[in-house]
Design a protein around this motif. Structure first.
Motif, PDB file in Angstrom:
ATOM      1  N   ILE A   1      -4.182  32.772  -4.523  1.00 32.41           N
ATOM      2  CA  ILE A   1      -3.600  32.257  -5.762  1.00 32.41           C
ATOM      3  C   ILE A   1      -2.078  32.411  -5.729  1.00 32.41           C
TER       4      ILE A   1
ATOM      5  N   THR B   1      -0.649  29.817  -3.349  1.00 31.05           N
ATOM      6  CA  THR B   1      -0.639  28.489  -3.962  1.00 31.05           C
ATOM      7  C   THR B   1       0.508  28.355  -4.954  1.00 31.05           C
ATOM      8  N   GLN B   2       0.736  29.385  -5.752  1.00 29.87           N
ATOM      9  CA  GLN B   2       1.821  29.334  -6.724  1.00 29.87           C
ATOM     10  C   GLN B   2       3.167  29.215  -6.024  1.00 29.87           C
TER      11      GLN B   2
ATOM     12  N   SER C   1      -8.092  23.140  -7.202  1.00 30.13           N
ATOM     13  CA  SER C   1      -6.837  23.691  -6.713  1.00 30.13           C
ATOM     14  C   SER C   1      -6.564  23.218  -5.290  1.00 30.13           C
TER      15      SER C   1
ATOM     16  N   CYS D   1      -3.442  20.546  -4.197  1.00 34.34           N
ATOM     17  CA  CYS D   1      -2.452  20.869  -3.159  1.00 34.34           C
ATOM     18  C   CYS D   1      -2.472  19.832  -2.042  1.00 34.34           C
TER      19      CYS D   1
ATOM     20  N   TYR E   1      -2.208  20.719 -11.939  1.00 42.27           N
ATOM     21  CA  TYR E   1      -2.022  22.044 -11.352  1.00 42.27           C
ATOM     22  C   TYR E   1      -1.979  23.146 -12.406  1.00 42.27           C
ATOM     23  N   TYR E   2      -1.210  22.951 -13.463  1.00 46.97           N
ATOM     24  CA  TYR E   2      -1.012  24.032 -14.434  1.00 46.97           C
ATOM     25  C   TYR E   2      -2.301  24.476 -15.121  1.00 46.97           C
TER      26      TYR E   2
ATOM     27  N   GLN F   1      -4.526  26.301 -12.328  1.00 39.69           N
ATOM     28  CA  GLN F   1      -4.064  27.638 -11.982  1.00 39.69           C
ATOM     29  C   GLN F   1      -4.179  28.590 -13.164  1.00 39.69           C
TER      30      GLN F   1
ATOM     31  N   ARG G   1      -6.180  32.085 -12.778  1.00 39.58           N
ATOM     32  CA  ARG G   1      -5.547  33.373 -13.076  1.00 39.58           C
ATOM     33  C   ARG G   1      -6.244  34.053 -14.249  1.00 39.58           C
TER      34      ARG G   1
ATOM     35  N   SER H   1       0.798  37.904 -12.872  1.00 42.40           N
ATOM     36  CA  SER H   1       1.289  36.538 -13.029  1.00 42.40           C
ATOM     37  C   SER H   1       2.783  36.472 -12.749  1.00 42.40           C
TER      38      SER H   1
ATOM     39  N   THR I   1      -7.002  27.687   0.385  1.00 43.72           N
ATOM     40  CA  THR I   1      -7.811  27.711  -0.830  1.00 43.72           C
ATOM     41  C   THR I   1      -9.243  27.287  -0.548  1.00 43.72           C
TER      42      THR I   1
END
Length: 474
Positions: free
Chosen positions: A277, A280-281, A354, A358, A391-392, A395, A399, A412, A453
């Protein structure tokens, strides 16, 4: 006769309106066919949440989210123009100011998360209103030390904005035992609201500059919205903490919370899913921030009429925001229509999404590098922005599900440290002059994140969920 970008904007708006109608139909149908309880819960599960509690939380969060994102978007289009054109700072000094902001965000991100978990997420959101208001004040003074101080405050504000607000929402949802499907809907609507707000902020800031003949005016309007945000948060939000939050003795003996940071890092290091995670971020949001610096020169390079005919940047920006809204709507539709098979839990679906996001975003950037055609680059950038819209919420759900409440804001924010390091290094190497190389590297990083991922997150979420599903009633 309509130009190319005007026509594309009309097409995108029409598609967005169609998707909105479909999303409304799907949401209505989903509510009418909902069962008495949802098997997926965040962390602790619970009984069915009353509809009015869900509606109240959604309204409280989205109202504040729209205000603070509006304050942020009002500033975005004119930061560079204010520094370089109105204050006549050289480009190298403008780059130093931007790097200062990202370094500030990277250095303070873990502390912001710790303080939010320890002293309260609502309290840190109120602090955000003050720090960003101070940023707006500093921007109005054309004195370099004050401008640098403003960028430092802006970096702190960015760390709070993109970690603590989300942590407050997830914790509030947990306290109300809101199902993960409903929380994903809130995240999707937040991204949709963000698209509307960004589009409106672009128009408003453009009008303010036209009326006042000054690039400072959008920052004054942003300050007014921050005051409003403070009032609304103070009046409508309740406080929530991490697992051991609210204690006063810990903060006094360890003001920088080094022990808590070390504990949080051990948690991340021991859990491959959290590492993925964080990867990815870093890859996605780093590419997204660099894209902000690169899309204008990339389209200008591909335009056969530039510089004789300047690009309509306002229409292009609006097209990107509409594309982001389309990505959010597509996410909502996928979550609503996703099959409810025993092996496809909500967590597994989001892990797969996710990886797909990507992969598609990496492909879009690769196409923009390979193609010299202006129209192809434009649509590749629109595809990338659509991935941003998906994405937002994706994710946010991952999270919110995988990170325990005790360290949610800390982890975070901790994930933003490598992100800011990546952006700072790229800026220092000169992204504008090497934009093809930067976009190519970003594409490769996104592809790598998609593969990691798929291999390390999707399969592990299935392993985590399957034992719980075996106990579900038939």
């Amino acid at each position: 006769m309509l130009g190319f970008y005007e026509l594309q904007l009309i097409i995108l708006i029409s598609a967005c309106l169609l998707f909105l109608l479909v999303e409304r139909h799907v949401s209505t149908r989903k509510r009418t066919t909902a069962k008495d309880h949802d098997p997926d819960r965040l962390e602790n599960g619970g009984s069915t949440t009353p509809v009015n509690a869900l509606a109240t939380l959604t309204r409280r969060y989205l109202v504040v989210y729209a205000i603070v994102m509006g304050a942020d978007w009002l500033q975005g289009p004119y930061v560079y123009s204010l520094y370089h054109e109105q204050y006549e700072l050289p480009e190298r000094m403008v780059a130093v100011l931007f790097v200062t902001g990202f370094m500030s965000a990277g250095l303070t991100a873990p502390l912001v998360g710790v303080w939010a978990d320890q002293h309260g997420r609502r309290k840190l959101c109120l602090v955000f209103c003050f720090t960003y208001l101070f940023t707006c004040f500093c921007v109005t003074i054309p004195y370099l030390p004050i401008l640098l101080l403003g960028r430092i405050a802006g970096g702190i504000s960015t760390s709070i904005l993109f970690s603590v607000f989300e942590s407050w929402l997830v914790s509030a949802a947990n306290s109300l035992t809101i199902p993960s499907s409903d929380l994903s809907t809130i995240f999707g609507r937040a991204t949709l609201v963000n698209g509307f707000v960004a589009t409106a902020a672009g128009v408003v800031s453009n009008q303010l500059v036209s009326l006042t003949r000054s690039f400072v005016s959008p920052f004054v309007a942003s300050a007014a919205l921050l005051v409003l945000a403070y009032v609304v948060i103070k009046a409508s939000w309740t406080e929530n903490f991490g697992g051991s939050g609210g204690a006063t003795t810990v903060g006094g003996s360890d003001p920088f919370q080094l022990k808590r940071l070390a504990q949080a890092w051990r948690i991340v290091r021991a859990d491959p899913m959290l590492l993925v995670i964080g990867l990815t971020q870093t890859c996605f949001e780093g590419s997204m921030y660099l894209f902000v610096f690169l899309w204008v020169p990339s389209l200008q390079e591909a335009s056969p009429t530039f510089p004789a005919i300047p690009l309509p940047l306002g229409y292009i920006f609006s097209s990107f925001m509409i594309s982001m809204m389309l990505g959010s709507l597509l996410y909502t539709a996928i979550c609503a229509w996703a099959p409810g098979s025993p092996t496809d839990s909500s967590l597994t679906i989001h892990a797969k999404l996710s990886s797909i996001v990507c992969a598609v975003s990496g492909l879009a950037l690769a196409v923009s590098v390979r193609s010299p055609e202006e129209s192809t680059r434009f649509w590749a950038f629109c595809a990338f922005e659509a991935c941003v819209g998906a994405y937002y919420p994706v994710q946010g759900m991952l999270r919110g599900t995988l990170i325990a409440n005790e360290h949610r804001a800390t982890l975070s924010a901790l994930f933003r440290v490598p992100l800011n390091v990546f952006v700072v290094v790229s800026l220092l190497t000169g992204v504008s002059s090497a934009r093809h190389a930067v976009l190519s590297v970003s594409s490769l990083m996104l592809s790598f994140s998609a593969i990691m991922t798929a291999f390390f997150l999707v399969g592990r979420t299935e392993d985590v969920i399957l034992p719980e599903q075996n106990h579900r009633p038939a």
